[in-house]
Design a protein around this motif. Structure first.
Motif, PDB file in Angstrom:
ATOM      1  N   SER A 118      33.384 -85.884  -2.310  1.00 21.03           N
ATOM      2  CA  SER A 118      32.547 -86.688  -1.404  1.00 21.03           C
ATOM      3  C   SER A 118      33.359 -87.164  -0.215  1.00 21.03           C
ATOM      4  O   SER A 118      32.871 -87.193   0.913  1.00 21.03           O
ATOM      5  CB  SER A 118      31.984 -87.898  -2.139  1.00 21.03           C
ATOM      6  N   ASP A 131      25.794 -83.676  -0.259  1.00 21.76           N
ATOM      7  CA  ASP A 131      26.700 -84.188  -1.290  1.00 21.76           C
ATOM      8  C   ASP A 131      25.949 -84.318  -2.615  1.00 21.76           C
ATOM      9  O   ASP A 131      25.246 -85.297  -2.839  1.00 21.76           O
ATOM     10  CB  ASP A 131      27.267 -85.549  -0.853  1.00 21.76           C
ATOM     11  N   GLU A 132      26.125 -83.340  -3.461  1.00 20.22           N
ATOM     12  CA  GLU A 132      25.462 -83.316  -4.772  1.00 20.22           C
ATOM     13  C   GLU A 132      23.974 -83.646  -4.660  1.00 20.22           C
ATOM     14  O   GLU A 132      23.487 -84.597  -5.282  1.00 20.22           O
ATOM     15  CB  GLU A 132      26.141 -84.291  -5.736  1.00 20.22           C
TER      16      GLU A 132
HETATM   17 MG   LIG Z   1      31.055 -87.414  -5.071  1.00 12.48          MG
END
Ligand SMILES: [Mg+2]
Ligand SMILES: Nc1ncnc2c1ncn2[C@@H]1O[C@H](COP(=O)(O)OP(=O)(O)OP(=O)(O)O)[C@@H](O)[C@H]1O
Lengths: 270, 211
Positions: free
Chosen positions: A61, A187-188
């Motif tokens: 991240s 991000d994910e």
């Molecule tokens: Mg992360």
């Protein structure tokens, strides 16, 4: 391509072919005394999908957040969309330039962060009006067509608390696309969504990839990433352990660390 | 017991509550802004102001203000002194409340608005403030009720509000139990109205609870 979500002007496409969309060199980031990123380098070419995989807490991240300067790098250089934005801990952009840059690089968060006081439609029109200066009706038209594209045309007037996780994330993607970004940072995007509902979000991301959108995707879903990406980056403890095509990184990993990570995932059935 | 006297005392209290509520909640905005300012010096001054104000009882502040303006040769009257004091004192409480409201907004929303390229002012105006407001309205009701009760200390410097009215009647030989019960009902009514108003305007449903 006529009907694709994003349309890249031809002159821009030509320009993009010449230079990478993102170039990161020797990126480090420290939080207090802990050095989270220890010299990361990679680039992303126009139209390419790059996935970043790796264990929890290794700084995935942080890498993606350094690209639009939600985090300020400690050292190294970050160039994005033809602009050097940060070098050796100095931000090279004025506040206005930074805002402009962020509008050109859309971001999708793990926790959606869809604004809870606004309807789905208002979430998608907000930045169109206040960042791009589009008229209300223009913004609405664009928002409606995007919401329809992500399968939420009938939910346009719903508040986020009336939507499922998968639906919220699709609103968030529409919100980012509404600014016609030239690159998308994810991000994910599916980690906080029930497994059955991930399919609908993946479908949207697949379509974006097919339409030629440049993307950086952080994910735990290695198989999905391998299928989608042009290149992959395996990050561990703040360094790039391995990078290459999915066949190289997932198919024939050269590093012991990568193999251990992939085995652990297989045991978990991911 | 004259009804006219009671009602006019109630009117004075009501007037104080309304003016102090509006004044303090407005004055609290720049104080909160200063408290959250980027410059450390401004932040420190605001924090000191809030700390000093809240560290001394309102009653003491009332006398400090009353006597200092009197010594300065200015005689604005008891009611005016009391209102000024309560506005300033409660602005500190409001400021802390505003700050808490802004800090309660999950950072994810602030980041999402930044990532869209919204300017700092637009982020505050369009995202953070509306979300903070939901928290603030609810928690401000306790300050509003505190203000209702604090107006009673103004009687000590001679402002002729409800408590002054009851005190005056008891001093003249009236039944204390009776007079203070009567004004108690008025205070209670005011507090209840403010409490209901706050609850009406707090939409717990869309209060940010992260995701
Ligand atoms: Mg992360
Ligand atoms: N603002 C911050 N302050 C201090 N430490 C931080 C901050 N943000 C991240 N970290 C630390 O940096 C490290 C890397 O965090 P990061 O979120 O980038 O990891 P990640 O690879 O994305 O993990 P995950 O897969 O769990 O999302 C972690 O140890 C985290 O605790």
């Amino acid at each position: 391509m006529v009907d694709s979500i994003v349309s890249v002007p031809p002159e821009l496409k030509e320009k993009q072919l010449r230079e990478p969309t993102i170039v990161v060199e020797g990126l480090t980031k420290r939080f207090g005394d802990t050095e989270v990123l220890k010299g990361i380098s990679f680039d992303v070419k126009p139209g390419e999908v790059l996935s970043i995989i790796g264990p929890s807490g290794t700084g995935k991240s942080t890498v993606i957040r350094c690209l639009n300067l939600l985090e300020t790098p400690t050292s190294g250089t970050v160039s994005i969309l033809g602009q050097q934005v940060s070098t050796d801990g100095r931000t090279l952009l004025s506040q206005r330039q930074l805002e402009k840059l962020r509008s050109r690089a859309g971001m999708v968060f793990q926790t959606f962060n869809v604004f809870p006081h606004l309807t789905a439609l208002e979430n998608v029109t907000l930045a169109q009006q206040h960042v791009l200066g589009r008229s209300k009706s223009e913004a609405r038209t664009r928002a409606m067509s995007l919401l329809e594209r992500v399968g939420l045309g009938e939910r346009a007037n719903f508040k986020p608390n009336q939507l499922s996780g998968g639906q919220k994330q699709r609103v968030a993607i529409a919100r980012a696309l509404a600014l016609d970004p030239e690159v998308l940072l994810l991000d994910e995007p599916t980690s906080a969504i029930d497994p059955e509902l991930r399919v609908e979000v993946r479908a949207v991301i697949d379509e974006l990839a097919a339409s030629g959108m440049t993307m950086v995707l952080v994910t735990h879903e290695v198989r999905y990433a391998a299928r989608l990406s042009d290149r992959m980056l395996f990050l561990s403890d703040g360094v790039v352990v391995e990078s290459g095509t999915p066949d190289q990184v997932v198919g024939e990993p050269q590093q012991e660390r990568t193999r251990r990570f992939l085995h652990a995932l297989e045991d978990d059935g991911v | 017991m004259s009804l006219i006297g009671l009602l006019s005392a109630f009117f004075v209290t009501l007037q104080m509550v309304v003016i102090v509520l509006i004044g303090a909640s407005l004055l609290g905005i720049p104080v909160a802004w200063a408290r959250m300012a980027r410059f450390k010096v401004i932040q420190f001054i605001a924090a000191a102001f809030i700390g000093i104000i809240r560290g001394i009882p309102t009653l003491a502040w009332l006398f400090i203000v009353f006597f200092s303006v009197t010594i300065a040769g200015w005689t604005p009257g008891a009611l005016f002194s009391a209102i000024i004091t309560l506005v300033v004192v409660n602005s500190a409480y409001f400021a802390e409340n505003y700050r808490a409201g802004f800090e309660a907004v999950p950072s994810g929303y602030k980041e999402a608005s930044a990532a869209l390229g919204l300017s700092g002012w637009d982020r505050t105006r369009l995202v953070t403030a509306p979300l903070a407001l939901k928290v603030i309205v609810g928690s401000s009701s306790s300050i509003a009720i505190q203000i209702v009760k604090e107006t009673s200390v103004a009687s000590l410097i001679g402002a002729q509000e409800l408590t002054y009215y009851a005190n005056a009647h008891v001093a003249a030989g009236g039944n204390g139990m009776f007079y203070f019960s009567v004004i108690g009902v008025f205070y209670l009514a005011l507090s209840l109205v403010l409490g209901i108003f706050a609850r009406r305007n707090t939409n717990t449903e869309s209060t940010p609870a992260t995701i």
